[in-house]
Design an enzyme around this catalytic site. Structure first.
Site, PDB file in Angstrom:
ATOM      1  CG  ASN A   1      -1.692   1.224   1.456  1.00  0.00           C
ATOM      2  OD1 ASN A   1      -1.793   2.050   0.550  1.00  0.00           O
ATOM      3  ND2 ASN A   1      -2.269   1.380   2.643  1.00  0.00           N
ATOM      4  CD1 TRP A   2       3.399   0.777  -2.744  1.00  0.00           C
ATOM      5  CD2 TRP A   2       3.719   1.921  -4.643  1.00  0.00           C
ATOM      6  NE1 TRP A   2       4.108  -0.028  -3.587  1.00  0.00           N
ATOM      7  CE2 TRP A   2       4.316   0.650  -4.775  1.00  0.00           C
ATOM      8  CE3 TRP A   2       3.793   2.814  -5.729  1.00  0.00           C
ATOM      9  CZ2 TRP A   2       4.986   0.258  -5.926  1.00  0.00           C
ATOM     10  CZ3 TRP A   2       4.450   2.423  -6.878  1.00  0.00           C
ATOM     11  CH2 TRP A   2       5.049   1.159  -6.977  1.00  0.00           C
ATOM     12  CE  LYS A   3      -0.111   3.361   4.628  1.00  0.00           C
ATOM     13  NZ  LYS A   3      -0.022   3.518   6.095  1.00  0.00           N
TER      14      LYS A   3
ATOM     15  CG  HIS B   1      -5.765   2.263   5.118  1.00  0.00           C
ATOM     16  ND1 HIS B   1      -5.314   3.208   6.013  1.00  0.00           N
ATOM     17  CD2 HIS B   1      -4.789   1.331   5.021  1.00  0.00           C
ATOM     18  CE1 HIS B   1      -4.105   2.854   6.423  1.00  0.00           C
ATOM     19  NE2 HIS B   1      -3.767   1.717   5.842  1.00  0.00           N
TER      20      HIS B   1
ATOM     21  CD  GLU C   1      -2.811   5.750   6.578  1.00  0.00           C
ATOM     22  OE1 GLU C   1      -2.811   5.757   5.334  1.00  0.00           O
ATOM     23  OE2 GLU C   1      -1.899   5.231   7.252  1.00  0.00           O
TER      24      GLU C   1
ATOM     25  CD  GLU D   1      -3.639  -2.187   7.349  1.00  0.00           C
ATOM     26  OE1 GLU D   1      -2.521  -2.417   6.869  1.00  0.00           O
ATOM     27  OE2 GLU D   1      -4.282  -1.159   7.086  1.00  0.00           O
TER      28      GLU D   1
ATOM     29  N   GLY E   1       2.553   2.314  10.724  1.00  0.00           N
ATOM     30  CA  GLY E   1       3.551   3.368  10.553  1.00  0.00           C
ATOM     31  C   GLY E   1       4.274   3.747  11.832  1.00  0.00           C
TER      32      GLY E   1
ATOM     33  CB  SER F   1       5.167  -1.875  11.967  1.00  0.00           C
ATOM     34  OG  SER F   1       4.809  -0.530  12.218  1.00  0.00           O
TER      35      SER F   1
ATOM     36  N   GLY G   1       2.772  -1.096   4.320  1.00  0.00           N
ATOM     37  CA  GLY G   1       2.869   0.322   3.992  1.00  0.00           C
ATOM     38  C   GLY G   1       4.320   0.719   3.760  1.00  0.00           C
ATOM     39  N   GLY G   2       4.951   1.258   4.802  1.00  0.00           N
ATOM     40  CA  GLY G   2       6.311   1.801   4.704  1.00  0.00           C
ATOM     41  C   GLY G   2       7.302   0.899   3.990  1.00  0.00           C
TER      42      GLY G   2
END
Ligand code: PGA
Length: 254
Positions: free
Chosen positions: A12-14, A98, A100, A170, A176, A216, A237-238
């Site tokens: 997930n590159w956001k 998500h 966010e 999640e 993150g 993470s 993500g990251g």
């Protein structure tokens, strides 16, 4: 890894990577994972990079995902992306609900359910995210929160649609932050999610649903998390923003 369900690892590159950067990253991932066929690998760039990355992943083992979808079709809905626009670019998956988006765009379970139904109606596979905040975990209401999100976000889907939906657990406090849920904490919630699925649609459906863990995930913890019986993949993500770390996660899942 010998698992009951085929693993699915999604990046997930956001809101990261320009079109040019996305092309470079997909090129590297494609090169490094060309021989991997054991797991489903999905990259989810921003909308602006879907057209070019789509051309790159043709005839590769990679699959393309988007990070959102309109609950409607084409029409006067400024700023929205209709399913047909994604289908044209060979997008297979859409991340929905998500945390966010739940937090910053105030997306509700009911809206997520509408988007998930729209995805299925248009042959897109939703990756529906659920997860509790730190305050909710500390208050001892993790299961209550996750069950409410699940029931609300899957409302109205047929058993067949639920069976092919990918879920992502999640915990918000792990996203993150570098704080991963322990493999036991994650497994416990995944097993609970499967129990909720049994009560919604029965054993056979619940057994087939793939449930990713997100929060993470990195190369060093992937194997342990993915070794849990009810963890069927990762939403990353990251660590998906660099080929090296994403590829390491995929390789550690095999
Ligand atoms: P993270 O993000 O891997 O950076 O924690 C996961 C996600 O939000 O999907």
């Amino acid at each position: 890894m010998d698992k009951a369900r085929r693993l699915i690892i999604a990046g997930n590159w956001k809101s990261n990577k320009t079109n040019a950067e996305a092309i470079a990253l997909v090129t590297e991932i494609k090169r490094d994972l060309h021989a991997v066929t054991e797991v489903d690998v999905v990259v989810c760039p921003a909308f602006t990079a879907l057209a070019e990355t789509s051309k790159l992943i043709v005839e590769s083992n990679l699959r393309l995902g988007a990070q959102n979808l309109s609950e409607t079709g084409y029409g006067a809905f400024t700023g929205e992306i209709a399913p047909g626009m994604l289908r044209e670019l060979s997008v297979r998956y859409v991340i929905l609900g998500h945390s966010e988006r739940r937090q910053f765009q105030k997306e509700s379970d009911a809206l997520v359910a509408k988007k998930a139904a729209n995805a299925h109606a248009n042959s897109l596979i939703p990756i529906v995210c659920v997860g509790e905040t730190l305050a909710e975990r500390e208050a001892g209401i993790t299961e209550q929160v996750v069950e409410g999100q699940l029931r609300g976000s899957l409302a109205g889907l047929t058993p067949e649609q639920v069976e092919t939906t990918v879920l992502a657990y999640e915990p918000v406090w792990a996203i993150g932050t570098g704080k991963t849920a322990s493999s036991q904490q994650a497994q416990d919630v995944h097993a609970f999610i499967r129990k909720v699925l049994v009560s919604l649609h029965g054993e056979a459906v619940a057994r087939r649903v793939r449930i990713q863990y997100g929060g993470s995930v990195k190369g060093s913890n992937a194997r342990e998390l993915l070794g849990q019986p009810d963890i069927d993949g990762a939403l990353v993500g990251g660590a998906s923003l660099e080929a090296k770390s994403f590829v390491e996660i995929v390789k550690n899942s095999i």
